[in-house]
Design a protein around this motif. Structure first.
Motif, PDB file in Angstrom:
ATOM      1  N   THR A 194      39.795  21.356 -15.735  1.00 32.64           N
ATOM      2  CA  THR A 194      39.403  20.888 -17.068  1.00 32.64           C
ATOM      3  C   THR A 194      37.935  20.483 -17.101  1.00 32.64           C
ATOM      4  O   THR A 194      37.452  19.988 -18.124  1.00 32.64           O
ATOM      5  N   ASP A 195      37.218  20.678 -15.993  1.00 30.74           N
ATOM      6  CA  ASP A 195      35.793  20.357 -15.951  1.00 30.74           C
ATOM      7  C   ASP A 195      35.002  21.339 -16.815  1.00 30.74           C
ATOM      8  O   ASP A 195      35.448  22.462 -17.083  1.00 30.74           O
ATOM      9  N   SER A 196      33.830  20.914 -17.234  1.00 31.19           N
ATOM     10  CA  SER A 196      32.948  21.803 -17.981  1.00 31.19           C
ATOM     11  C   SER A 196      32.320  22.827 -17.049  1.00 31.19           C
ATOM     12  O   SER A 196      31.952  22.499 -15.913  1.00 31.19           O
ATOM     13  N   LEU A 197      32.188  24.053 -17.532  1.00 34.88           N
ATOM     14  CA  LEU A 197      31.592  25.127 -16.743  1.00 34.88           C
ATOM     15  C   LEU A 197      30.497  25.796 -17.564  1.00 34.88           C
ATOM     16  O   LEU A 197      30.659  26.008 -18.761  1.00 34.88           O
TER      17      LEU A 197
ATOM     18  N   ASN B 179      20.887  36.172 -11.010  1.00 34.17           N
ATOM     19  CA  ASN B 179      19.805  36.890 -10.358  1.00 34.17           C
ATOM     20  C   ASN B 179      20.337  38.230  -9.877  1.00 34.17           C
ATOM     21  O   ASN B 179      21.463  38.625 -10.206  1.00 34.17           O
ATOM     22  N   ALA B 180      19.558  38.943  -9.100  1.00 38.69           N
ATOM     23  CA  ALA B 180      19.943  40.296  -8.690  1.00 38.69           C
ATOM     24  C   ALA B 180      21.151  40.292  -7.768  1.00 38.69           C
ATOM     25  O   ALA B 180      21.839  41.306  -7.630  1.00 38.69           O
ATOM     26  N   THR B 181      21.435  39.145  -7.143  1.00 40.77           N
ATOM     27  CA  THR B 181      22.513  39.087  -6.159  1.00 40.77           C
ATOM     28  C   THR B 181      23.750  38.383  -6.684  1.00 40.77           C
ATOM     29  O   THR B 181      24.869  38.824  -6.461  1.00 40.77           O
ATOM     30  N   TYR B 182      23.546  37.274  -7.388  1.00 35.51           N
ATOM     31  CA  TYR B 182      24.669  36.409  -7.740  1.00 35.51           C
ATOM     32  C   TYR B 182      24.768  36.121  -9.232  1.00 35.51           C
ATOM     33  O   TYR B 182      23.767  36.078  -9.944  1.00 35.51           O
ATOM     34  N   LYS B 183      26.012  35.872  -9.659  1.00 35.98           N
ATOM     35  CA  LYS B 183      26.278  35.183 -10.910  1.00 35.98           C
ATOM     36  C   LYS B 183      26.681  33.767 -10.503  1.00 35.98           C
ATOM     37  O   LYS B 183      27.582  33.587  -9.679  1.00 35.98           O
ATOM     38  N   ILE B 184      26.034  32.763 -11.065  1.00 36.58           N
ATOM     39  CA  ILE B 184      26.227  31.385 -10.624  1.00 36.58           C
ATOM     40  C   ILE B 184      26.901  30.579 -11.735  1.00 36.58           C
ATOM     41  O   ILE B 184      26.412  30.526 -12.866  1.00 36.58           O
ATOM     42  N   ILE B 185      28.029  29.961 -11.389  1.00 43.91           N
ATOM     43  CA  ILE B 185      28.741  29.099 -12.328  1.00 43.91           C
ATOM     44  C   ILE B 185      28.613  27.656 -11.857  1.00 43.91           C
ATOM     45  O   ILE B 185      28.918  27.348 -10.701  1.00 43.91           O
ATOM     46  N   ARG B 186      28.150  26.811 -12.759  1.00 40.77           N
ATOM     47  CA  ARG B 186      28.000  25.387 -12.419  1.00 40.77           C
ATOM     48  C   ARG B 186      29.180  24.604 -12.987  1.00 40.77           C
ATOM     49  O   ARG B 186      29.559  24.763 -14.142  1.00 40.77           O
ATOM     50  N   ARG B 187      29.730  23.738 -12.150  1.00 38.72           N
ATOM     51  CA  ARG B 187      30.847  22.877 -12.533  1.00 38.72           C
ATOM     52  C   ARG B 187      30.300  21.459 -12.770  1.00 38.72           C
ATOM     53  O   ARG B 187      29.569  20.917 -11.936  1.00 38.72           O
ATOM     54  N   LEU B 188      30.659  20.854 -13.896  1.00 40.84           N
ATOM     55  CA  LEU B 188      30.154  19.533 -14.258  1.00 40.84           C
ATOM     56  C   LEU B 188      31.313  18.581 -14.535  1.00 40.84           C
ATOM     57  O   LEU B 188      32.363  18.999 -15.032  1.00 40.84           O
ATOM     58  N   ASN B 189      31.099  17.305 -14.239  1.00 40.30           N
ATOM     59  CA  ASN B 189      32.136  16.318 -14.511  1.00 40.30           C
ATOM     60  C   ASN B 189      32.054  15.828 -15.955  1.00 40.30           C
ATOM     61  O   ASN B 189      31.257  16.343 -16.742  1.00 40.30           O
ATOM     62  N   VAL B 190      32.843  14.822 -16.293  1.00 39.92           N
ATOM     63  CA  VAL B 190      32.917  14.362 -17.679  1.00 39.92           C
ATOM     64  C   VAL B 190      31.594  13.760 -18.160  1.00 39.92           C
ATOM     65  O   VAL B 190      31.343  13.677 -19.366  1.00 39.92           O
ATOM     66  N   LYS B 191      30.732  13.350 -17.232  1.00 38.24           N
ATOM     67  CA  LYS B 191      29.425  12.802 -17.595  1.00 38.24           C
ATOM     68  C   LYS B 191      28.344  13.886 -17.594  1.00 38.24           C
ATOM     69  O   LYS B 191      27.160  13.583 -17.656  1.00 38.24           O
TER      70      LYS B 191
END
Length: 490
Positions: free
Chosen positions: A157-160, A166-178
């Motif tokens: 249920t965290d925000s994503l 970039n040329a190599t990766y797709k990056i997904i960041r996971r964030l908390n409720v704050k």
């Protein structure tokens, strides 16, 4: 005339809305994660799963010598019933000197149990824990098998948000409720498989890597896992999925019938076990600390775990002896569980007493930033009292002898001996479980027995830092008669 948004303006708008520009269009992170999960193949059909892990980790502050590059081997076997949240796990960890910790963990939905399979480290008792521990143990699979790490992220249920690729990766960041970042997940553009997770933990960059994918029964399985801290490898593991969709053996979820529940107790009130010698038992579960009320000051024997635990010990000392300074604190060896509380004594100005090989680790421990009293004071060093071979601490009414003990467990190991009382305090030379189950005479115990015999040191009572604190000569003889072995020997 209708205004047409430029590409630059559209990107800016998407950023303001929390979206991401990728290949000319915004993409929802969870939509992408579904795509990634699909790339792993037929994992969603797996209901029961077993796998094996074998690895080596940096011995660091638990090896034979500090900063030696030494590694410790360990292994584990796990069986999961995924829909019903059941787990049976055995793990084996080995340490220098013949120590082998062979434990079982059981998880049944919201309950967890842990016990020593052979009884030689923890005795014939079991520990129980509630939902939080059970859930954490059940989720260990996430750190070994990449598919479950992705699944956990997709179902969280965290925000994503998807960061700029970039040329190599797709990056997904996971964030908390704050909206504080928890971790960044790196997916390979070519395969959509998870390759690494990067997180900042207590100011250190921790990186978890998944590699060497292989295809089995329509599934892609990573066969290697590596964890690095600040760019330095902490441990590497081989992962082998051995079975899927088998009939789960529920009998493995039963604690052996001859084991009893461990009745956890808090740290004891100081107990005077001889004139001016006090014992505090059951610190952090099964640890023992001594302190001696000398004529003009106090000497403390061992400072385990943390500054916070040392503060508790110091409070108990003050209840008995409120008006004398703590002048010395002796530690048996450098392993982190025995030295973690030294900083609090250094904050009080006590001299740290130990053998020379122990000091390198302790000096690094003192210099490392920590939010305790010592760290807040701005200090980074302390006074040392070095034990070389033998050191005697004496006043008109008290005598303590400190000896370095050549041994196979840890360079710089030392023990404290009270000749008038014929009392020995030692760290990891011999550990007898609280319930009195006698272990095998592992290598380091044989080393201690040889040292005592060669130096004519006799005793009526031996206190182990771990576990039993009333070890008798008869108990030691019985242990020696059990013969050589490791903790997991039968």
């Amino acid at each position: 005339m209708k205004k047409i948004l430029t590409k630059t303006a559209l990107i800016a708008m998407l950023i303001l809305l929390g979206a991401t520009w990728s290949e000319g269009m915004a993409q929802d992170p969870r939509t992408y994660l579904k795509k990634s999960l699909k790339a792993y193949g037929k994992w969603k059909d797996v209901k029961t799963l077993s796998y094996e892990v074998s690895g080596k980790r940096d011995a660091g502050a638990q090896g034979k010598r500090y900063k030696s590059g030494e590694q410790q081997a360990y292994s584990a076997r796990r069986a999961y019933h995924l829909p019903e949240k059941k787990l049976y796990e055995t793990n084996l960890n080995t340490f220098p000197g013949g120590y082998a910790f062979h434990f079982a963990t059981i998880v049944q939905d919201t309950l967890a149990y842990n016990y020593d399979i052979d009884g030689t480290r923890g005795g014939r008792v079991y520990n129980s824990a509630g939902k939080a521990i059970a859930e954490n143990r059940y989720k260990v699979v996430n750190n070994h098998i990449a598919y479950f790490k992705v699944k956990d992220l997709q179902e969280s249920t965290d925000s994503l948000i998807i960061l700029e690729s970039n040329a190599t990766y797709k990056i997904i960041r996971r964030l908390n409720v704050k909206a504080t970042p928890i971790a960044d997940y790196y997916f390979a553009n070519k395969t959509n498989l998870l390759e690494k997770v990067v997180a900042d933990q207590a100011g250190q960059q921790v990186e978890l890597q998944y590699s060497n994918y292989s295809k089995t029964a329509g599934r892609l399985e990573n066969t290697e896992v590596k964890v690095s801290v600040n760019g330095k490898t902490s441990y590497e593991e081989k992962v082998n999925v051995t079975r899927t969709n088998f009939v789960f053996d529920n009998s493995t979820l039963e604690v052996p019938k001859d084991y009893k529940p461990n009745k956890a107790e808090g740290p004891s009130k100081p107990k005077e076990i001889a004139k001016d010698i006090y014992l505090i038992e059951r610190l952090a579960g099964d640890r023992n600390v001594l302190f001696v009320n000398m004529d003009d000051y106090i000497t403390v024997i061992e400072a385990p775990i943390s500054s916070e635990l040392s503060k508790q010990v110091i409070q108990k000392i003050r209840e008995v002896v409120p008006d004398k300074p703590i002048k010395y604190v002796f530690t048996t060896h450098f392993h982190s569980d025995h030295t973690g509380g030294l900083r609090q004594y250094a904050h009080l100005g006590a001299e740290l007493m130990m053998a020379a090989p122990t000091q390198a680790y302790v000096k690094d421990l003192l210099a490392a930033p920590q939010p305790d009293d010592f760290g807040k004071s701005g200090a980074t060093a302390a006074q040392f009292k070095t034990i070389t071979g033998k050191y005697v601490l004496q006043d008109d009414n008290h005598l303590i002898e400190f000896y370095e003990v050549p041994n196979s467990h840890c360079d710089g190991m030392a023990l404290a001996y009270f000749p008038k009382e014929r009392l020995i305090y030692q760290g990891d030379l011999l550990s007898v479980p609280l319930d009195g189950t006698l272990p095998f005479a592992i290598e380091v115990t044989q080393d201690m027995k040889t040292f005592l015999d060669n130096n004519g040191i006799s005793f009526k009572r031996m206190i182990g830092h771990h576990g039993h604190n009333q070890i008798t000569p008869a108990m030691l003889e019985q242990i020696m008669l059990k013969g050589k072995g490791t903790a997991n020997a039968k």
